[in-house]
Write a protein that holds these residues in place. Structure first.
Motif, mmCIF file in Angstrom:
data_model
loop_
_atom_site.group_PDB
_atom_site.id
_atom_site.type_symbol
_atom_site.label_atom_id
_atom_site.label_comp_id
_atom_site.label_asym_id
_atom_site.label_seq_id
_atom_site.Cartn_x
_atom_site.Cartn_y
_atom_site.Cartn_z
ATOM 1 N N PHE A 53 0.842 -1.202 0.000
ATOM 2 C CA PHE A 53 0.000 0.000 0.000
ATOM 3 C C PHE A 53 0.873 1.247 0.000
ATOM 4 O O PHE A 53 0.547 2.238 -0.654
ATOM 5 C CB PHE A 53 -0.919 0.004 1.218
ATOM 6 C CG PHE A 53 -1.829 1.191 1.285
ATOM 7 C CD1 PHE A 53 -2.835 1.367 0.357
ATOM 8 C CD2 PHE A 53 -1.658 2.163 2.266
ATOM 9 C CE1 PHE A 53 -3.674 2.476 0.398
ATOM 10 C CE2 PHE A 53 -2.487 3.274 2.328
ATOM 11 C CZ PHE A 53 -3.491 3.427 1.384
ATOM 12 N N ARG A 54 1.994 1.181 0.713
ATOM 13 C CA ARG A 54 2.956 2.277 0.687
ATOM 14 C C ARG A 54 3.473 2.498 -0.735
ATOM 15 O O ARG A 54 3.608 3.645 -1.193
ATOM 16 C CB ARG A 54 4.102 1.954 1.647
ATOM 17 C CG ARG A 54 5.240 2.953 1.646
ATOM 18 C CD ARG A 54 6.418 2.455 0.829
ATOM 19 N NE ARG A 54 7.363 3.520 0.574
ATOM 20 C CZ ARG A 54 7.994 3.710 -0.558
ATOM 21 N NH1 ARG A 54 7.806 2.902 -1.583
ATOM 22 N NH2 ARG A 54 8.826 4.718 -0.728
ATOM 23 N N ASN A 55 3.749 1.428 -1.473
ATOM 24 C CA ASN A 55 4.203 1.550 -2.862
ATOM 25 C C ASN A 55 3.117 2.135 -3.757
ATOM 26 O O ASN A 55 3.412 2.869 -4.708
ATOM 27 C CB ASN A 55 4.636 0.182 -3.391
ATOM 28 C CG ASN A 55 5.962 -0.276 -2.807
ATOM 29 O OD1 ASN A 55 6.721 0.521 -2.265
ATOM 30 N ND2 ASN A 55 6.246 -1.560 -2.926
ATOM 31 N N PHE A 56 1.864 1.802 -3.458
ATOM 32 C CA PHE A 56 0.762 2.412 -4.212
ATOM 33 C C PHE A 56 0.732 3.923 -3.989
ATOM 34 O O PHE A 56 0.553 4.708 -4.935
ATOM 35 C CB PHE A 56 -0.572 1.794 -3.798
ATOM 36 C CG PHE A 56 -1.765 2.616 -4.199
ATOM 37 C CD1 PHE A 56 -2.191 2.652 -5.519
ATOM 38 C CD2 PHE A 56 -2.446 3.380 -3.264
ATOM 39 C CE1 PHE A 56 -3.275 3.428 -5.901
ATOM 40 C CE2 PHE A 56 -3.531 4.154 -3.629
ATOM 41 C CZ PHE A 56 -3.945 4.183 -4.957
ATOM 42 N N LEU A 57 0.891 4.348 -2.742
ATOM 43 C CA LEU A 57 0.914 5.787 -2.452
ATOM 44 C C LEU A 57 2.076 6.467 -3.156
ATOM 45 O O LEU A 57 1.974 7.640 -3.535
ATOM 46 C CB LEU A 57 1.010 6.016 -0.938
ATOM 47 C CG LEU A 57 -0.215 5.627 -0.107
ATOM 48 C CD1 LEU A 57 0.036 5.918 1.362
ATOM 49 C CD2 LEU A 57 -1.471 6.355 -0.588
ATOM 50 N N ASP A 58 3.168 5.743 -3.352
ATOM 51 C CA ASP A 58 4.313 6.295 -4.070
ATOM 52 C C ASP A 58 3.938 6.605 -5.521
ATOM 53 O O ASP A 58 4.467 7.559 -6.109
ATOM 54 C CB ASP A 58 5.472 5.298 -4.019
ATOM 55 C CG ASP A 58 6.757 5.880 -4.566
ATOM 56 O OD1 ASP A 58 6.949 7.107 -4.459
ATOM 57 O OD2 ASP A 58 7.570 5.122 -5.120
ATOM 58 N N SER A 59 3.060 5.816 -6.107
ATOM 59 C CA SER A 59 2.559 6.109 -7.458
ATOM 60 C C SER A 59 1.481 7.195 -7.417
ATOM 61 O O SER A 59 1.405 8.054 -8.302
ATOM 62 C CB SER A 59 1.976 4.845 -8.094
ATOM 63 O OG SER A 59 2.957 3.857 -8.262
ATOM 64 N N PHE A 60 0.679 7.164 -6.369
ATOM 65 C CA PHE A 60 -0.454 8.088 -6.268
ATOM 66 C C PHE A 60 0.012 9.526 -6.079
ATOM 67 O O PHE A 60 -0.635 10.460 -6.593
ATOM 68 C CB PHE A 60 -1.349 7.659 -5.096
ATOM 69 C CG PHE A 60 -2.651 8.387 -5.023
ATOM 70 C CD1 PHE A 60 -3.506 8.446 -6.121
ATOM 71 C CD2 PHE A 60 -3.041 9.027 -3.858
ATOM 72 C CE1 PHE A 60 -4.712 9.117 -6.057
ATOM 73 C CE2 PHE A 60 -4.239 9.698 -3.779
ATOM 74 C CZ PHE A 60 -5.082 9.752 -4.886
ATOM 75 N N ASP A 61 1.135 9.744 -5.363
ATOM 76 C CA ASP A 61 1.576 11.125 -5.145
ATOM 77 C C ASP A 61 1.989 11.791 -6.458
ATOM 78 O O ASP A 61 1.849 13.009 -6.619
ATOM 79 C CB ASP A 61 2.706 11.201 -4.107
ATOM 80 C CG ASP A 61 3.952 10.422 -4.505
ATOM 81 O OD1 ASP A 61 4.044 9.972 -5.661
ATOM 82 O OD2 ASP A 61 4.841 10.234 -3.648
ATOM 83 N N GLY A 62 2.477 10.989 -7.432
ATOM 84 C CA GLY A 62 2.793 11.557 -8.741
ATOM 85 C C GLY A 62 1.551 12.015 -9.483
ATOM 86 O O GLY A 62 1.553 13.070 -10.139
ATOM 87 N N VAL A 63 0.479 11.244 -9.370
ATOM 88 C CA VAL A 63 -0.794 11.619 -10.002
ATOM 89 C C VAL A 63 -1.317 12.912 -9.388
ATOM 90 O O VAL A 63 -1.746 13.835 -10.105
ATOM 91 C CB VAL A 63 -1.824 10.489 -9.846
ATOM 92 C CG1 VAL A 63 -3.187 10.908 -10.401
ATOM 93 C CG2 VAL A 63 -1.345 9.224 -10.557
#
Length: 387
Positions: free
Chosen positions: A152-162
């Motif tokens: 989930f932390r890795n997902f947030l790492d992608s989400f912050d770019g969006v």
């Protein structure tokens, strides 16, 4: 004559564990096939991509490059900048689509306009710390929970770019080098990697794995204890002469007199060295991946100075050799390596992955770095001739 109970793996493992193992293996196969198929499609789209940016002297860049991105539906293969071609499969084909859906499908920024990209980066830094407690736990169940939290932390790492692109009203999918957000994101990625590697070291130091050569002795001794037999009785049943009996008793006596972790388990130095090499490999991979992405962006995704320059950019990018290098970086970058580590932790194969991936991992990574540096130098020299 005393019979020694043989080691039976299926008898030892619960039925539910065996069933869950089959389910996990099936999911792993399905994901692998999915990534291979999508990479083949990516390869095809990249070969026919065309120029990513226009010509510097042109006033109307839309006919050369991205066009009106805001009016386009989200696609895994459009737009297709260098960074997207080189990103990890799990990020490109799973995390990014979910992140785009949360933002554009559910309207996250409209519901929570006060949440910035940097806030999300700080959040997944906090989650990285939380996962340490889970990933170093003795219970496999809690370590698996830690894997889920870190993913989930890795997902947030992608989400912050969006979220960054939405708040900054930027449409180009590229790294914004030198900005505050770039450094915050880089720090959070480094911090997450340190937490992951640190938790692995703490877990292995608490649960030191047996040496490979003595693993079989451990299983045998465990069976003997369970059947009510002693090591000396095992030696009696196996010996056919007095000399053999004496030698077996001496060896088994040495094993018995040693402390549980002395000479049988991997030493602390071995564990720390192996885990440190894994952490260094992640850091080296992250550094050269970012360096390569920046170089290829400047060479192949930047606006061309002439039509000849633009044609060369397209030709170089669409070449099979260039795309093979970029696709290899999809497998060897730091995020892909983290996904492999998390999979090993989930399957309770942490030490096996740390040890068995070292030699091959370093050979492939160093070879890819050298190949990439030589290719970038060649591409730069070719493009400089037409600028």
């Amino acid at each position: 004559m005393l019979k020694i109970k043989s080691f039976n793996l299926k008898r030892r493992l619960p039925t539910c564990y065996l069933l869950s193992s089959k389910v996990l293996l099936s999911l792993a196969v399905i994901l692998s096939v999915y990534f291979i198929v999508m990479d083949i499609k990516l390869f095809h789209h990249a070969k026919t991509r065309g120029p990513y940016s226009g010509i510097k002297s042109s006033k109307n860049l839309s006919k050369f490059g991205l066009g009106d991105i805001k009016n386009k539906k989200y696609s895994l293969f459009w737009p297709l900048p260098v960074k997207k071609i080189m990103m990890a499969e799990a990020t490109h084909f799973i995390r990014s689509p979910i992140a785009e859906f949360v933002e554009h499908g559910l309207g996250f920024s409209n519901l929570f306009p006060f949440i910035s990209a940097n806030f999300i980066s700080v959040t997944h830094c906090i989650l990285s710390v939380v996962t340490i407690k889970f990933l170093m736990h003795d219970s496999l169940f809690w370590r698996q929970i830690g894997v889920a939290i870190f993913q989930f932390r890795n997902f947030l790492d992608s989400f912050d770019g969006v979220i960054f692109r939405v708040h900054a009203n930027k449409t180009a999918y590229t790294s914004h080098y030198g900005s505050l957000g770039y450094y915050v994101d880089a720090f959070s990625d480094v911090f997450g990697g340190i937490c992951l590697v640190g938790s692995i070291a703490l877990y292995l130091l608490k649960n030191r794995p047996p040496k490979k050569s003595l693993t079989r002795c451990f299983w045998l001794a465990d069976d003997l204890v369970e059947s009510g037999s002693t090591i000396e009785k095992s030696a009696l049943t196996r010996s056919t002469s007095s000399d053999d009996l004496f030698n077996n008793l001496a060896v088994n006596s040495n094993l018995r007199n040693k402390s549980p972790k002395e000479g049988i388990h991997a030493t602390k130095i071995t564990i720390l060295t192996s885990v440190a090499l894994l952490g260094i490999r992640i850091a080296v991979s992250a550094f050269f991946w970012d360096k390569s992405v920046r170089a290829y962006q400047d060479l192949l995704d930047s606006p061309a100075v002439s039509e000849l320059h633009q044609k060369l950019q397209v030709k170089i990018l669409s070449s099979t050799f260039t795309l093979l290098i970029m696709i290899l970086w999809r497998i060897m970058n730091a995020l892909s390596l983290q996904d492999m580590i998390l999979t090993a932790i989930f399957l309770d194969k942490t030490w096996e992955f740390v040890v068995k991936s070292q030699l091959v991992g370093w050979i492939v990574l160093i070879s890819l770095i050298i190949l990439t540096e030589l290719h970038i130098a060649e591409v730069r020299s070719i493009l400089l001739q037409v600028i």
